[in-house]
Design a protein around this motif. Sequence first.
Motif, PDB file in Angstrom:
ATOM      1  N   GLY A 314       0.852  -1.194   0.000  1.00 34.50           N
ATOM      2  CA  GLY A 314       0.000   0.000   0.000  1.00 34.50           C
ATOM      3  C   GLY A 314       0.881   1.234   0.000  1.00 34.50           C
ATOM      4  N   ILE A 315       0.686   2.058   1.003  1.00 34.46           N
ATOM      5  CA  ILE A 315       1.504   3.271   1.126  1.00 34.46           C
ATOM      6  C   ILE A 315       2.593   3.118   2.174  1.00 34.46           C
ATOM      7  N   GLU A 316       2.663   1.936   2.801  1.00 31.09           N
ATOM      8  CA  GLU A 316       3.614   1.717   3.895  1.00 31.09           C
ATOM      9  C   GLU A 316       4.782   0.839   3.448  1.00 31.09           C
ATOM     10  N   MET A 317       5.937   1.109   4.022  1.00 32.03           N
ATOM     11  CA  MET A 317       7.138   0.318   3.745  1.00 32.03           C
ATOM     12  C   MET A 317       7.370  -0.646   4.898  1.00 32.03           C
ATOM     13  N   TRP A 318       7.600  -1.919   4.552  1.00 31.65           N
ATOM     14  CA  TRP A 318       7.847  -2.954   5.555  1.00 31.65           C
ATOM     15  C   TRP A 318       9.265  -3.497   5.380  1.00 31.65           C
ATOM     16  N   VAL A 319       9.809  -4.052   6.446  1.00 27.37           N
ATOM     17  CA  VAL A 319      11.168  -4.586   6.408  1.00 27.37           C
ATOM     18  C   VAL A 319      11.193  -5.950   7.103  1.00 27.37           C
ATOM     19  N   ARG A 320      12.030  -6.858   6.609  1.00 26.65           N
ATOM     20  CA  ARG A 320      12.175  -8.179   7.233  1.00 26.65           C
ATOM     21  C   ARG A 320      13.591  -8.682   7.013  1.00 26.65           C
ATOM     22  N   GLY A 321      14.010  -9.558   7.894  1.00 23.41           N
ATOM     23  CA  GLY A 321      15.360 -10.093   7.807  1.00 23.41           C
ATOM     24  C   GLY A 321      15.506 -11.095   6.681  1.00 23.41           C
ATOM     25  N   PHE A 322      16.584 -10.978   5.927  1.00 23.91           N
ATOM     26  CA  PHE A 322      16.921 -11.935   4.871  1.00 23.91           C
ATOM     27  C   PHE A 322      18.416 -11.808   4.634  1.00 23.91           C
ATOM     28  N   SER A 323      19.192 -12.625   5.339  1.00 23.28           N
ATOM     29  CA  SER A 323      20.643 -12.462   5.360  1.00 23.28           C
ATOM     30  C   SER A 323      21.325 -13.305   4.295  1.00 23.28           C
ATOM     31  N   VAL A 324      22.299 -12.697   3.626  1.00 22.73           N
ATOM     32  CA  VAL A 324      23.086 -13.421   2.634  1.00 22.73           C
ATOM     33  C   VAL A 324      23.837 -14.576   3.277  1.00 22.73           C
ATOM     34  N   ALA A 325      24.146 -14.471   4.560  1.00 21.83           N
ATOM     35  CA  ALA A 325      24.884 -15.534   5.258  1.00 21.83           C
ATOM     36  C   ALA A 325      24.078 -16.823   5.369  1.00 21.83           C
ATOM     37  N   SER A 326      22.761 -16.735   5.224  1.00 20.44           N
ATOM     38  CA  SER A 326      21.908 -17.924   5.344  1.00 20.44           C
ATOM     39  C   SER A 326      21.724 -18.651   4.017  1.00 20.44           C
ATOM     40  N   LEU A 327      22.282 -18.128   2.942  1.00 21.74           N
ATOM     41  CA  LEU A 327      22.046 -18.684   1.605  1.00 21.74           C
ATOM     42  C   LEU A 327      23.100 -19.722   1.234  1.00 21.74           C
ATOM     43  N   PRO A 328      22.746 -20.664   0.337  1.00 26.47           N
ATOM     44  CA  PRO A 328      23.722 -21.673  -0.114  1.00 26.47           C
ATOM     45  C   PRO A 328      24.874 -21.015  -0.859  1.00 26.47           C
ATOM     46  N   SER A 329      26.047 -21.652  -0.828  1.00 29.25           N
ATOM     47  CA  SER A 329      27.202 -21.133  -1.554  1.00 29.25           C
ATOM     48  C   SER A 329      27.266 -21.656  -2.989  1.00 29.25           C
TER      49      SER A 329
END
Length: 388
Positions: A314-329
Amino acid sequence: MEQPHSILTGAEAVLNIQPNSSLSVTYDTLFGSSHNHMLLELHDEMLPDLLHQSITLRGEPNEDVVLCTLSKTYAVKFVGTSNSVFLIPPSRHQFTQNGQQSVASVIEISPGNMELIETAPRLDRLKTLLAQNPYSSMEALQADDMEDDSKESKMGLCTWHDLVNKIQASDDELRNGLEALSAVEIDGFWRIVDEKYMGEILTMLLQNSILNDWSLDKLDEDEVVTSLVTDGFPHKLAYHCLHVYGSKVDEARGKSCVWTLDERRVCVHFARQVLGVGKMKLERFMEMWLKKIPDGMNANLEMLKGEVLTEKVGIEMWVRGFSVASLPSNPAERFSVLFRERPKWESKDLQHYIRDLKVPGLSSEGLLLKYTRRTQPTQDAAPVFTAR
């Protein structure tokens, strides 16, 4: 009386062959008795590693083997050949009265050779192994309990020797992988420390800095470690806290080292802590985050590139954790996870989630070309990447 002549029957016969001369090739008496030899093609720069016995083959029975030097990892690929490649053992001197010419005795015929292709270390298993049993505050409390020093308490833990046998990476790459995971060796076993427990140590360090009027840019190692040990934290983890969240700025001989806390690392820690409860409005996140940041440090969203995702609802900005350290290599797996998370990525966001991918011979642009499709509606528009 004619003296017997020496003839050669092996590799030396080939090495000593003269121009415009011929050489007989025969099957050795041991031909066909074994197939234990394989040719290995090496680059010239790898010869010192081979001669100094610093090359190892690593991999478990269910894995494709890799060859490792001290600093690099190579995939091993069998390459067949249509030509006959004769394997000739060292020469054996024989004596004859009739002057027979030397012969080459073939012990085996090789169908091809092993080719080496430099590859990225396979470190995802390292992350999985260490994450199974992180070092916790409860374990620290039980450290002095003699009954806890049993085989059962060590089940699932890995020494350096265990990791070398389990992880397909060179020694240098393995050390770098442990460093990236903020792992620490405790009682001979490599561990990652529970994030909540590390947060407790950092919080106590910051409180002590206020009580003792320490500058976060000039922390005396002996003072910090001593105070944390007095507060009940193990000496090893007190030092580890400085290593995880800070950097040495002075290593004067005979004196205690001086450390500075890294602003970004500390701020990222508290951002992860705030977002541990899940997605929230950007304004609320910033309010909670800034309250946790130590005085003298300046936090901003640029620090969190590769750590959080923002989205407009909508008109609001939301944020959430998504760390590159948790991703496969593994690149293919990495892009698969990324496109499950978002079907479309702008370049400014995607770059932060592939910056740590290291594929020999392939740049970031090459990775994008191989695993994504790029679209750009207009010349001025930001490029958008989707799954290939």
